[in-house]
Design an enzyme around this catalytic site. Structure first.
Site, PDB file in Angstrom:
ATOM      1  N   ASP A  98     -66.268  63.919  43.896  1.00  0.00           N
ATOM      2  CA  ASP A  98     -65.674  65.024  43.423  1.00  0.00           C
ATOM      3  C   ASP A  98     -66.660  66.235  43.006  1.00  0.00           C
ATOM      4  O   ASP A  98     -66.098  66.995  42.328  1.00  0.00           O
ATOM      5  CB  ASP A  98     -64.648  64.550  42.183  1.00  0.00           C
ATOM      6  CG  ASP A  98     -65.626  63.955  41.194  1.00  0.00           C
ATOM      7  OD1 ASP A  98     -66.678  64.048  41.387  1.00  0.00           O
ATOM      8  OD2 ASP A  98     -64.991  63.169  40.553  1.00  0.00           O
ATOM      9  N   GLU A 120     -64.519  57.114  47.421  1.00  0.00           N
ATOM     10  CA  GLU A 120     -63.941  57.021  46.199  1.00  0.00           C
ATOM     11  C   GLU A 120     -62.608  58.168  45.992  1.00  0.00           C
ATOM     12  O   GLU A 120     -62.576  59.096  45.313  1.00  0.00           O
ATOM     13  CB  GLU A 120     -65.208  57.522  45.332  1.00  0.00           C
ATOM     14  CG  GLU A 120     -64.801  57.145  43.715  1.00  0.00           C
ATOM     15  CD  GLU A 120     -65.885  57.559  42.830  1.00  0.00           C
ATOM     16  OE1 GLU A 120     -65.766  58.842  42.223  1.00  0.00           O
ATOM     17  OE2 GLU A 120     -66.840  56.646  42.419  1.00  0.00           O
ATOM     18  N   GLU A 134     -63.985  68.841  38.878  1.00  0.00           N
ATOM     19  CA  GLU A 134     -63.855  67.759  39.596  1.00  0.00           C
ATOM     20  C   GLU A 134     -62.353  67.298  40.242  1.00  0.00           C
ATOM     21  O   GLU A 134     -62.171  66.983  41.307  1.00  0.00           O
ATOM     22  CB  GLU A 134     -64.373  66.740  38.977  1.00  0.00           C
ATOM     23  CG  GLU A 134     -65.849  66.594  38.951  1.00  0.00           C
ATOM     24  CD  GLU A 134     -66.527  67.502  37.869  1.00  0.00           C
ATOM     25  OE1 GLU A 134     -65.498  67.744  36.800  1.00  0.00           O
ATOM     26  OE2 GLU A 134     -67.517  67.402  37.410  1.00  0.00           O
ATOM     27  N   HIS A 210     -72.401  64.892  29.633  1.00  0.00           N
ATOM     28  CA  HIS A 210     -72.790  66.073  30.358  1.00  0.00           C
ATOM     29  C   HIS A 210     -71.794  66.762  31.186  1.00  0.00           C
ATOM     30  O   HIS A 210     -71.998  67.958  31.590  1.00  0.00           O
ATOM     31  CB  HIS A 210     -73.826  65.592  31.610  1.00  0.00           C
ATOM     32  CG  HIS A 210     -72.915  64.824  32.539  1.00  0.00           C
ATOM     33  ND1 HIS A 210     -72.416  63.409  32.493  1.00  0.00           N
ATOM     34  CD2 HIS A 210     -72.244  65.264  33.890  1.00  0.00           C
ATOM     35  CE1 HIS A 210     -71.639  63.140  33.838  1.00  0.00           C
ATOM     36  NE2 HIS A 210     -71.632  64.361  34.535  1.00  0.00           N
ATOM     37  N   HIS A 243     -79.371  64.596  30.410  1.00  0.00           N
ATOM     38  CA  HIS A 243     -79.362  65.156  31.650  1.00  0.00           C
ATOM     39  C   HIS A 243     -80.107  66.490  31.892  1.00  0.00           C
ATOM     40  O   HIS A 243     -80.174  67.089  30.569  1.00  0.00           O
ATOM     41  CB  HIS A 243     -77.945  65.382  31.802  1.00  0.00           C
ATOM     42  CG  HIS A 243     -77.277  65.901  33.230  1.00  0.00           C
ATOM     43  ND1 HIS A 243     -77.682  67.276  33.661  1.00  0.00           N
ATOM     44  CD2 HIS A 243     -76.520  65.379  34.015  1.00  0.00           C
ATOM     45  CE1 HIS A 243     -76.965  67.274  34.848  1.00  0.00           C
ATOM     46  NE2 HIS A 243     -76.412  66.410  35.195  1.00  0.00           N
TER      47      HIS A 243
HETATM   48  C1  UD1 Z   1     -72.776  67.873  38.785  1.00  0.00           C
HETATM   49  C2  UD1 Z   1     -71.211  67.624  39.078  1.00  0.00           C
HETATM   50  C3  UD1 Z   1     -70.505  66.542  38.327  1.00  0.00           C
HETATM   51  C4  UD1 Z   1     -71.204  65.386  38.132  1.00  0.00           C
HETATM   52  C5  UD1 Z   1     -72.798  65.515  37.720  1.00  0.00           C
HETATM   53  C6  UD1 Z   1     -73.363  64.307  37.669  1.00  0.00           C
HETATM   54  C7  UD1 Z   1     -70.392  69.844  40.118  1.00  0.00           C
HETATM   55  C8  UD1 Z   1     -69.610  71.022  39.608  1.00  0.00           C
HETATM   56  N1  UD1 Z   1     -70.705  68.767  38.973  1.00  0.00           N
HETATM   57  O1  UD1 Z   1     -72.696  68.416  37.327  1.00  0.00           O
HETATM   58  O2  UD1 Z   1     -69.364  66.444  38.929  1.00  0.00           O
HETATM   59  O3  UD1 Z   1     -70.557  64.616  37.170  1.00  0.00           O
HETATM   60  O4  UD1 Z   1     -73.499  66.469  38.440  1.00  0.00           O
HETATM   61  O5  UD1 Z   1     -74.605  64.636  36.863  1.00  0.00           O
HETATM   62  O6  UD1 Z   1     -70.482  69.414  41.087  1.00  0.00           O
HETATM   63  N2  UD1 Z   1     -80.642  70.063  36.843  1.00  0.00           N
HETATM   64  C9  UD1 Z   1     -81.962  69.982  37.061  1.00  0.00           C
HETATM   65  N3  UD1 Z   1     -82.392  68.963  38.035  1.00  0.00           N
HETATM   66  C10 UD1 Z   1     -81.616  68.130  38.376  1.00  0.00           C
HETATM   67  C11 UD1 Z   1     -80.321  68.154  38.243  1.00  0.00           C
HETATM   68  C12 UD1 Z   1     -79.692  69.111  37.571  1.00  0.00           C
HETATM   69  O7  UD1 Z   1     -82.751  70.741  36.590  1.00  0.00           O
HETATM   70  O8  UD1 Z   1     -82.204  67.043  39.162  1.00  0.00           O
HETATM   71  C13 UD1 Z   1     -79.987  71.248  36.138  1.00  0.00           C
HETATM   72  C14 UD1 Z   1     -80.137  72.505  36.679  1.00  0.00           C
HETATM   73  O9  UD1 Z   1     -80.366  73.408  35.988  1.00  0.00           O
HETATM   74  C15 UD1 Z   1     -78.702  72.867  37.285  1.00  0.00           C
HETATM   75  C16 UD1 Z   1     -78.052  71.970  36.244  1.00  0.00           C
HETATM   76  O10 UD1 Z   1     -78.944  71.045  35.937  1.00  0.00           O
HETATM   77  O11 UD1 Z   1     -78.442  74.296  37.298  1.00  0.00           O
HETATM   78  C17 UD1 Z   1     -76.593  71.757  36.607  1.00  0.00           C
HETATM   79  O12 UD1 Z   1     -76.545  71.065  37.616  1.00  0.00           O
HETATM   80  P1  UD1 Z   1     -75.114  71.042  38.225  1.00  0.00           P
HETATM   81  O13 UD1 Z   1     -75.170  69.963  39.274  1.00  0.00           O
HETATM   82  O14 UD1 Z   1     -74.564  72.408  38.623  1.00  0.00           O
HETATM   83  O15 UD1 Z   1     -74.090  70.515  37.344  1.00  0.00           O
HETATM   84  P2  UD1 Z   1     -73.979  68.962  36.744  1.00  0.00           P
HETATM   85  O16 UD1 Z   1     -73.467  69.173  35.309  1.00  0.00           O
HETATM   86  O17 UD1 Z   1     -75.291  68.108  36.912  1.00  0.00           O
HETATM   87  N1  UDP Z   2     -77.446  57.302  35.552  1.00  0.00           N
HETATM   88  C1  UDP Z   2     -78.956  57.193  35.742  1.00  0.00           C
HETATM   89  N2  UDP Z   2     -79.939  57.425  34.894  1.00  0.00           N
HETATM   90  C2  UDP Z   2     -79.525  58.173  33.991  1.00  0.00           C
HETATM   91  C3  UDP Z   2     -78.068  58.543  33.539  1.00  0.00           C
HETATM   92  C4  UDP Z   2     -77.151  57.873  34.468  1.00  0.00           C
HETATM   93  O1  UDP Z   2     -79.492  56.467  36.753  1.00  0.00           O
HETATM   94  O2  UDP Z   2     -80.246  58.493  33.023  1.00  0.00           O
HETATM   95  C5  UDP Z   2     -76.649  56.858  36.582  1.00  0.00           C
HETATM   96  C6  UDP Z   2     -75.547  55.860  35.918  1.00  0.00           C
HETATM   97  O3  UDP Z   2     -76.111  54.582  36.057  1.00  0.00           O
HETATM   98  C7  UDP Z   2     -74.495  56.023  37.007  1.00  0.00           C
HETATM   99  C8  UDP Z   2     -74.446  57.603  37.588  1.00  0.00           C
HETATM  100  O4  UDP Z   2     -76.189  57.727  37.094  1.00  0.00           O
HETATM  101  O5  UDP Z   2     -74.720  55.432  38.322  1.00  0.00           O
HETATM  102  C9  UDP Z   2     -73.708  58.249  36.764  1.00  0.00           C
HETATM  103  O6  UDP Z   2     -74.029  59.689  36.886  1.00  0.00           O
HETATM  104  P1  UDP Z   2     -73.625  60.796  36.114  1.00  0.00           P
HETATM  105  O7  UDP Z   2     -73.323  60.234  34.718  1.00  0.00           O
HETATM  106  O8  UDP Z   2     -74.717  61.819  36.058  1.00  0.00           O
HETATM  107  O9  UDP Z   2     -72.521  61.403  36.876  1.00  0.00           O
HETATM  108  P2  UDP Z   2     -70.714  61.055  36.941  1.00  0.00           P
HETATM  109  O10 UDP Z   2     -70.689  59.572  37.094  1.00  0.00           O
HETATM  110  O11 UDP Z   2     -70.065  61.313  35.627  1.00  0.00           O
HETATM  111  O12 UDP Z   2     -70.401  61.987  37.993  1.00  0.00           O
END
Ligand code: UD1
Ligand code: UDP
Length: 383
Positions: A98, A120, A134, A210, A243
């Site tokens: 999602d 999923e 999502e 997060h 995160h």
């Molecule tokens: C995204 C997904 C959410 C999922 C989550 C898992 C969308 C809209 N959201 O949210 O559904 O639950 O991922 O974690 O698709 N960033 C880094 N390095 C990384 C990852 C993220 O620096 O490796 C920072 C960046 O500044 C980025 C921000 O995190 O812009 C947000 O990342 P983004 O993918 O937009 O949103 P999430 O909250 O991670």
């Molecule tokens: N996870 C991880 N390291 C972390 C936090 C989460 O490997 O520090 C794993 C967790 O076990 C799960 C997945 O990441 O498999 C969940 O990701 P997240 O919570 O970012 O996203 P969501 O599931 O809410 O979309």
């Protein structure tokens, strides 16, 4: 026989964890030519998963920007996918879950008239604002997709209510396939904090938070409740791998920094995370994936959200919705940290989400759909 060209497309940490075992299964099977495209909506958190599973993508759109917006992610994914699909011409594109990558990946495939498989599929809260964005992403992908791989009966029923009954397969969740490869009895953590914790004589609470709809006041409430818990329970350690989102980093460090029993650490590699979960006492999270993994490991979960699209473990009694109000979160956690009977009611392993064979069922279903096999996949029998 021509091989069926299947491209997995994913971009964030959770998609990678749940798609890596599937991408690997596809590459092992002779009927398929397996291609993998990552958007890198996440960078570091994605690369960590790719390393653990030893997966090398064929295409990497490298789209991530600090503080990226939903529109930026979607438009960069769409543009990037155009060239990839033009060149690779897969017979099927597989997206997961999602996220914005999921939606843009499915839409790009649709624009190229390439069939889409949704892994999923069928999770719903029926509230378009929660989880945001999502819930809407998965509904839109459900409309585009030709094949729908549902983890549970509930998910399949949700699709049936939307008149989606063709190409629907009950498979279990691939996250359980992943979990079965990572949890090891004598695991040694590389993250130093985790090796120093006493998992036997003290209570280790694993925290993650997060979600976008929790930004602002809900996140403040959650952090304040966590600090109160650390103050009130000296026999407890809170471990929070934060995160990399700057919004989350700021909130966590503002409210939780400097407490002797709160350990704010960098995001964990997935094998470290799964093994920490297997050893901890309680999980407090707004994550989707953790709600599926922790019940399988027999760990009670308090969900830091108002709703969940994963009602199965709530019904089984191992997950409770704690909401986003400080006092309720504090009281619900305090009860589990002080009342052994209440704790024991929740601490039993349930596996409503899968049995570790989801990837095999999904690949069997694809082979069957493309007439490369005469037998339909067996169904996942859990609820
Ligand atoms: C995204 C997904 C959410 C999922 C989550 C898992 C969308 C809209 N959201 O949210 O559904 O639950 O991922 O974690 O698709 N960033 C880094 N390095 C990384 C990852 C993220 O620096 O490796 C920072 C960046 O500044 C980025 C921000 O995190 O812009 C947000 O990342 P983004 O993918 O937009 O949103 P999430 O909250 O991670
Ligand atoms: N996870 C991880 N390291 C972390 C936090 C989460 O490997 O520090 C794993 C967790 O076990 C799960 C997945 O990441 O498999 C969940 O990701 P997240 O919570 O970012 O996203 P969501 O599931 O809410 O979309």
């Amino acid at each position: 026989m021509n091989k069926i060209k299947v491209m997995t497309v994913f971009g964030t940490r959770p998609e990678a964890i749940k798609m890596a075992p599937l991408a690997l299964e596809l590459s092992r099977r002779p009927e398929f030519e397996a291609l993998c495209c990552v958007t890198a909506q996440h960078r570091e958190m994605l690369d960590s998963v790719l390393n653990i599973f030893g997966l090398r993508p064929h295409y990497d759109l490298n789209i991530m920007e600090p503080r990226q917006t939903l529109s930026t992610i979607t438009s960069k994914c769409l543009n990037g996918m155009d060239c990839v699909l033009e060149e690779a011409k897969p017979d099927l594109v597989l997206v997961h879950g999602d996220t914005s990558t999921t939606f843009a990946g499915a839409l790009a495939a649709f624009y190229h008239k390439i069939p889409v498989g949704h892994v999923e599929a069928g999770l719903r809260t029926y509230d378009k604002w929660s989880p945001f964005p999502e819930e809407m992403n998965r509904k839109m992908v459900g409309t585009i997709a030709d094949l729908h791989f549902c983890p549970t009966v509930t998910n399949r029923d949700n699709l049936a209510r939307e008149n989606i009954t063709k190409g629907v397969f009950l498979t279990g969740n691939t996250v359980i396939d992943a979990l079965q490869t990572t949890v090891i009895k004598d695991f040694s953590f590389t993250e130093k904090t985790l090796n120093c914790l006493d998992y036997v004589n003290r209570k280790v609470v694993l925290v993650t938070c997060h979600r976008r709809e929790n930004y602002g006041q809900p996140m403040t409430n959650i952090m304040t409740a966590l600090r109160r818990l650390a103050d009130s329970f000296p026999d407890t350690d809170l471990v929070y791998p934060v995160h990399l989102s700057p919004v989350v980093q700021e909130a966590a460090h503002k409210y939780l920094n400097g407490h002797p029993r709160i350990h704010l650490i960098a995001p964990l590699a997935v094998d470290e995370m799964h093994n920490l979960m297997a050893r901890c006492h309680l999980v407090m999270t707004d994550s989707g994936g953790l709600q599926e993994e922790a019940p399988a490991l027999g760990k009670p979960v308090l969900v830091l959200r108002r709703e969940t699209e994963r009602p199965e473990a709530v019904q089984a009694g191992t997950v409770r919705l704690a909401g986003v109000e400080e006092e309720i979160i504090f009281q619900m956690a305090a009860q589990l940290l002080s009342d052994q009977v209440e704790y024991d009611k929740m601490a039993h392993a349930v596996n409503p989400y899968g049995d570790g064979k989801a990837c095999r069922r999904i690949t069997d279903a694809i082979a069957w759909h493309f007439h490369a096999s005469e037998t339909p996949p067996e169904e996942f029998s859990g609820r």
